[in-house]
Scaffold this active site. Structure first.
Site, PDB file in Angstrom:
ATOM      1  N   PRO A  84      25.201 -42.839 -67.691  1.00 38.14           N
ATOM      2  CA  PRO A  84      26.461 -42.820 -68.429  1.00 38.14           C
ATOM      3  C   PRO A  84      27.226 -41.502 -68.255  1.00 38.14           C
ATOM      4  CG  PRO A  84      24.747 -43.770 -69.773  1.00 38.14           C
ATOM      5  CD  PRO A  84      24.081 -43.237 -68.539  1.00 38.14           C
ATOM      6  N   CYS A  85      28.541 -41.646 -68.112  1.00 36.56           N
ATOM      7  CA  CYS A  85      29.380 -40.483 -67.819  1.00 36.56           C
ATOM      8  C   CYS A  85      30.333 -40.130 -68.963  1.00 36.56           C
ATOM      9  CB  CYS A  85      30.199 -40.741 -66.557  1.00 36.56           C
ATOM     10  SG  CYS A  85      31.358 -42.118 -66.724  1.00 36.56           S
ATOM     11  N   GLN A  86      30.295 -40.867 -70.076  1.00 33.89           N
ATOM     12  CA  GLN A  86      31.282 -40.670 -71.131  1.00 33.89           C
ATOM     13  C   GLN A  86      31.357 -39.230 -71.619  1.00 33.89           C
ATOM     14  OE1 GLN A  86      29.062 -43.147 -70.933  1.00 33.89           O
ATOM     15  NE2 GLN A  86      29.823 -45.022 -71.859  1.00 33.89           N
TER      16      GLN A  86
END
Length: 171
Positions: A84-86
């Site tokens: 995940p890159c959030q």
């Protein structure tokens, strides 16, 4: 799972989603043999499109099942995935609310499970996909240090998706 006799390099996809990264590898001649995805709908889509087993659950549980022998994977040539890159994305940083920021911060550490899977399965190569901001983070430094200690070389950079046939400008 044991290597299939196709002669194609085998791939495990972590944080698989519905398989965007896997599709590129399949188009390049790789054989997708297993995937890990926490969300039910993307996991079901992946399984329907790639016809291989999908571990539907948290990556932490997958690692435990791998360590305990409940899941047996051998002969994995390449591990791919996009943790995940959030928490790294500029869009995520603009999202108001302390609770949202805490969730994003907890997602930032999921790279460690990618590195742990590499440590356990010892593939010939791996590809980690994320946003460019990840390259400038402390987490990236920790990730590359971890991977280098395992004896792997790390090559990194920013690619533009439109230069690879994707109909969008995305770094």
């Amino acid at each position: 799972f044991d290597r299939k006799p196709s002669g194609q390099p085998t791939v495990l996809d972590l944080f698989a989603g519905c398989g965007g990264l896997s599709e590129g590898f399949r188009m390049a001649g790789f054989q997708l043999v297993y995937a890990v995805e926490i969300l039910k709908a993307p996991a079901e889509s992946y399984e329907a499109n790639f016809h291989c087993p999908v571990y539907q659950g948290p990556i932490e549980n997958f690692i435990e099942d791998l360590k305990s022998g409940k899941i047996r994977l051998s002969g994995i040539d390449v591990i791919i995935g996009g943790p995940p890159c959030q928490g790294f994305s500029p869009l995520g940083k603009m999202t108001p609310g302390k609770e949202r920021q805490e969730v994003q911060k907890s997602l930032n550490g999921l790279w460690s499970y990618f590195a742990e899977t590499v440590r356990i399965l010892r593939p010939k190569a791996f590809v980690t996909e994320n946003v460019p901001e990840f390259l400038r983070s402390n987490e990236f430094q920790n990730y590359t240090n971890n991977i280098k200690k395992q004896g792997y070389d790390v090559v990194c950079g920013t690619l533009s998706a439109d230069q690879y046939g994707v109909p969008q400008k995305r770094r």
